[in-house]
Write a protein that holds these residues in place. Sequence first.
Motif, PDB file in Angstrom:
ATOM      1  N   CYS A   4       9.356   9.799   4.197  1.00 29.22           N
ATOM      2  CA  CYS A   4      10.493   9.330   3.411  1.00 29.22           C
ATOM      3  C   CYS A   4      10.179   7.972   2.778  1.00 29.22           C
ATOM      4  CB  CYS A   4      11.728   9.240   4.301  1.00 29.22           C
ATOM      5  SG  CYS A   4      13.201   8.578   3.487  1.00 29.22           S
ATOM      6  N   HIS A   5       9.670   7.060   3.570  1.00 31.90           N
ATOM      7  CA  HIS A   5       9.316   5.737   3.057  1.00 31.90           C
ATOM      8  C   HIS A   5       8.287   5.850   1.939  1.00 31.90           C
ATOM      9  CE1 HIS A   5       7.792   1.389   4.068  1.00 31.90           C
ATOM     10  NE2 HIS A   5       8.268   1.503   2.844  1.00 31.90           N
ATOM     11  N   GLY A   6       7.251   6.651   2.179  1.00 33.44           N
ATOM     12  CA  GLY A   6       6.211   6.817   1.172  1.00 33.44           C
ATOM     13  C   GLY A   6       6.728   7.426  -0.116  1.00 33.44           C
ATOM     14  N   ASN A   7       7.594   8.421  -0.002  1.00 30.74           N
ATOM     15  CA  ASN A   7       8.123   9.062  -1.204  1.00 30.74           C
ATOM     16  C   ASN A   7       9.019   8.125  -2.004  1.00 30.74           C
ATOM     17  OD1 ASN A   7       6.800  11.258  -0.135  1.00 30.74           O
ATOM     18  ND2 ASN A   7       8.465  12.696  -0.519  1.00 30.74           N
ATOM     19  N   MET A   8       9.710   7.213  -1.339  1.00 33.49           N
ATOM     20  CA  MET A   8      10.550   6.269  -2.068  1.00 33.49           C
ATOM     21  C   MET A   8       9.704   5.324  -2.923  1.00 33.49           C
ATOM     22  SD  MET A   8      13.587   7.192  -1.450  1.00 33.49           S
ATOM     23  CE  MET A   8      12.928   8.862  -1.253  1.00 33.49           C
ATOM     24  N   GLN A   9       8.458   5.110  -2.534  1.00 33.59           N
ATOM     25  CA  GLN A   9       7.575   4.267  -3.349  1.00 33.59           C
ATOM     26  C   GLN A   9       7.270   4.900  -4.697  1.00 33.59           C
ATOM     27  OE1 GLN A   9       4.458   3.873  -0.239  1.00 33.59           O
ATOM     28  NE2 GLN A   9       4.715   1.649  -0.459  1.00 33.59           N
ATOM     29  N   TYR A  10       7.512   6.213  -4.815  1.00 37.28           N
ATOM     30  CA  TYR A  10       7.248   6.893  -6.083  1.00 37.28           C
ATOM     31  C   TYR A  10       8.145   6.383  -7.207  1.00 37.28           C
ATOM     32  CZ  TYR A  10       4.583  10.333  -3.325  1.00 37.28           C
ATOM     33  OH  TYR A  10       3.673  10.952  -2.494  1.00 37.28           O
ATOM     34  N   PHE A  11       9.258   5.704  -6.868  1.00 37.72           N
ATOM     35  CA  PHE A  11      10.076   5.091  -7.902  1.00 37.72           C
ATOM     36  C   PHE A  11       9.244   4.162  -8.774  1.00 37.72           C
ATOM     37  CE2 PHE A  11      13.968   6.046  -5.298  1.00 37.72           C
ATOM     38  CZ  PHE A  11      14.714   6.637  -6.314  1.00 37.72           C
ATOM     39  N   ASN A  12       8.249   3.520  -8.149  1.00 36.70           N
ATOM     40  CA  ASN A  12       7.406   2.563  -8.874  1.00 36.70           C
ATOM     41  C   ASN A  12       6.328   3.234  -9.710  1.00 36.70           C
ATOM     42  OD1 ASN A  12       8.696   0.278  -7.709  1.00 36.70           O
ATOM     43  ND2 ASN A  12       7.484   0.525  -5.850  1.00 36.70           N
ATOM     44  N   ALA A  15      11.585  -1.888   6.845  1.00 35.55           N
ATOM     45  CA  ALA A  15      10.717  -0.712   6.823  1.00 35.55           C
ATOM     46  C   ALA A  15       9.846  -0.692   8.065  1.00 35.55           C
ATOM     47  CB  ALA A  15       9.845  -0.716   5.572  1.00 35.55           C
ATOM     48  N   LYS A  16       9.410   0.509   8.426  1.00 38.55           N
ATOM     49  CA  LYS A  16       8.518   0.662   9.573  1.00 38.55           C
ATOM     50  C   LYS A  16       7.084   0.760   9.099  1.00 38.55           C
ATOM     51  CE  LYS A  16      11.875   3.032  12.546  1.00 38.55           C
ATOM     52  NZ  LYS A  16      12.155   4.237  13.361  1.00 38.55           N
ATOM     53  N   TRP A  35       0.829  -1.199   0.000  1.00 44.07           N
ATOM     54  CA  TRP A  35       0.000   0.000   0.000  1.00 44.07           C
ATOM     55  C   TRP A  35       0.869   1.257   0.000  1.00 44.07           C
ATOM     56  CZ3 TRP A  35      -4.610  -1.334  -1.286  1.00 44.07           C
ATOM     57  CH2 TRP A  35      -5.183  -2.513  -0.814  1.00 44.07           C
ATOM     58  N   ILE A  36       0.412   2.262  -0.722  1.00 42.14           N
ATOM     59  CA  ILE A  36       1.149   3.520  -0.842  1.00 42.14           C
ATOM     60  C   ILE A  36       0.961   4.337   0.429  1.00 42.14           C
ATOM     61  CG2 ILE A  36       1.323   5.692  -2.113  1.00 42.14           C
ATOM     62  CD1 ILE A  36       0.488   4.179  -4.613  1.00 42.14           C
ATOM     63  N   LEU A  37       2.063   4.743   1.046  1.00 44.02           N
ATOM     64  CA  LEU A  37       2.011   5.520   2.285  1.00 44.02           C
ATOM     65  C   LEU A  37       1.760   6.998   2.010  1.00 44.02           C
ATOM     66  CD1 LEU A  37       4.994   3.856   4.175  1.00 44.02           C
ATOM     67  CD2 LEU A  37       2.590   3.646   4.759  1.00 44.02           C
ATOM     68  N   SER A  38       2.579   7.599   1.150  1.00 41.00           N
ATOM     69  CA  SER A  38       2.408   9.020   0.822  1.00 41.00           C
ATOM     70  C   SER A  38       1.419   9.133  -0.334  1.00 41.00           C
ATOM     71  CB  SER A  38       3.755   9.648   0.460  1.00 41.00           C
ATOM     72  OG  SER A  38       4.625   9.630   1.568  1.00 41.00           O
ATOM     73  N   HIS A  39       0.163   8.986   0.004  1.00 41.96           N
ATOM     74  CA  HIS A  39      -0.900   8.890  -0.997  1.00 41.96           C
ATOM     75  C   HIS A  39      -1.235  10.213  -1.657  1.00 41.96           C
ATOM     76  CE1 HIS A  39      -3.842  10.900   1.682  1.00 41.96           C
ATOM     77  NE2 HIS A  39      -3.051  10.393   2.620  1.00 41.96           N
TER      78      HIS A  39
END
Length: 620
Positions: free
Chosen positions: A340-348, A475-476, A293-297
């Motif tokens: 930070c964790h959520g923004n790194m998902q933007y790579f996808n 990851a947290k 699931w995307i954190l930084s939605h």
Amino acid sequence: MTTTHRRIVFATLVLVTMAILSALLIFSISFNGISVAEWILIGCFLITLPWTVIGFWNAVIGFTLLRTTHNPARHVFPELGDIEGDEEITTSTAIAMCIRNEDVDQVARNLNAMIARLVASGNADKFHVYVLSDSSFEDVIEREGPVFDQLSKNWEGTMGVTYRRRPENPGFKAGNIRDFCERWGKNHDFMLTLDADSVMSASAILRLVRIMQDNEKLGILQSLVVGLPSDSGFTRAFQFGMRLGMKSYTIGSAWWQADCGPYWGHNALIRLKPFIDHCHLPKLSGNGPLSGWILSHDQVEAVYMRRAGYECRVLAEEGGSYEENPPHILEFIRRDLRWCHGNMQYFNLLNEPGLYLTSRIQLVLAILMFISAPAWMTFVSVATAGFLFPDLNIQFQAVGPGYTLFAIIMAMVFAPKIASFLDVLMTSKLRKQYGGTLAVIGSAFTETIFSMMLAPIMAVANTIFLFKLFVLRKAKGWVAQSRSVQALPTSVVASHLWPQMVFGAAGFATVISGGVHSVAGFLICLPVFVGPLLAIPFGVSSSSPAIGRIFAKLAFWQIPEEEVPTVIIRALDLPALAVRDEAVTARPRYTPLTTEQLLLIDAEIEHANGPIPEPVRIVA
């Protein structure tokens, strides 16, 4: 100038500036060839540069508009000129507050104050409040039901209040909102998203609704959110600096982002039908820490809304939209690492089909915002090592280009705060709201020191987190936030910030041992290591409620809402206001307002600079 022309101008300014600064760095280290270590420095510098340069030009443009236009927000969003402020509310808006293991009474207090203001405006029948709970703690769950049932009974027949708790929380906050959309979205035109610490005045809410009613292509309208008065020393310093920096920065960014503006996840109005149809977030495939699931939605929903043909705008004006900032450094770090964790998902998501170029750039910048931390730490570490190990062959032309580059970068980093600071000093009304000339100057100076200490502490935290994320694949999860002001024990702070202390001690030892031979080089390196070295006493002292109360009494790091609290803020009974009132005998003490007192028609005095007039009763 059209939006396209603005973006071309802005991109040109940014790229030319980056090219000049990069050339200046290369010139300062390449007089004897470029070693491997120096190429590492250049690479790290290029990673950190976009955010610095963009922030600088946002500040320059924002400051120019602040000083040369009567209404900067209208200048960057011309459609605001079509809104008189008395238009009839003809749409239905859901007020959706997302909570997870929160202080239930505080949430109810905030909602009660907002409901009362909307009732006073005469538009209560156009709104419905939804308390959307993802709570998992049994004691919190047991408390939520009775409190929100009572809130619903209190406003029965006036405004609807619905409480719902999900037994599981797939999708986190985005999933919480999606569940609301599937259950009740068809019943409303708009949705006002709120976090548990959000507070908005009726006039601010109604302004958002009137603007969206008038513009059918507007999909997301983000208000400019500012911090509530606080008696936490950490919070006061942070939000004073944020308040100064945000004003010019937001206006400048809105100038070129225009209809591709950001969404910050709360205190924003959303057009429900396109949101339901086009903003459903995917579950990222794979098993790694960037999957699921995307954190930084929020930013993803904004770029999806824009892809669907709807505008995303920021209402770049202060007034009536508030949040609570973290009360101490540990909570601040925890919140930052979740982002930070959520923004790194933007790579996808960078290859998502159909996205606007500006939207893709925004996703890249969101990634760089956090990737720049390890890049900066690597730059500092390699540069410092170069002083001790000649074999690395790092040779700065210190006198001239090296120090010129350092001075330029520092000016750019602080440009947003400098711009707004100058705007405050040049405006008598603003000077008074921020505590007076001496208070503004003293607060700005000390906040600069605070920021210089905090920045490397955060950089170390982000670097460690990203190492764990990408190398250790750890990851947290999404956890409840702490919002209460509290004195942190030294042992607790030390258990979290000891890596910063070790980094600072190593760097500081290198600097003072003679590894840095010039006085100027010593002064440049020192601030990078002092903050981490003192991270533990910094974290303990800044969390102290006693220190926070002293600063509140002295009007230090004061924000305008402390000088003249608006009606909605008065209703919250904030400790910071009580402390401030005790220190200002010339001003009558503000006491909490009862629900009955809140039921006044006072839209015109929401931001008044004087005492509240006699109540005007609502006649049923």
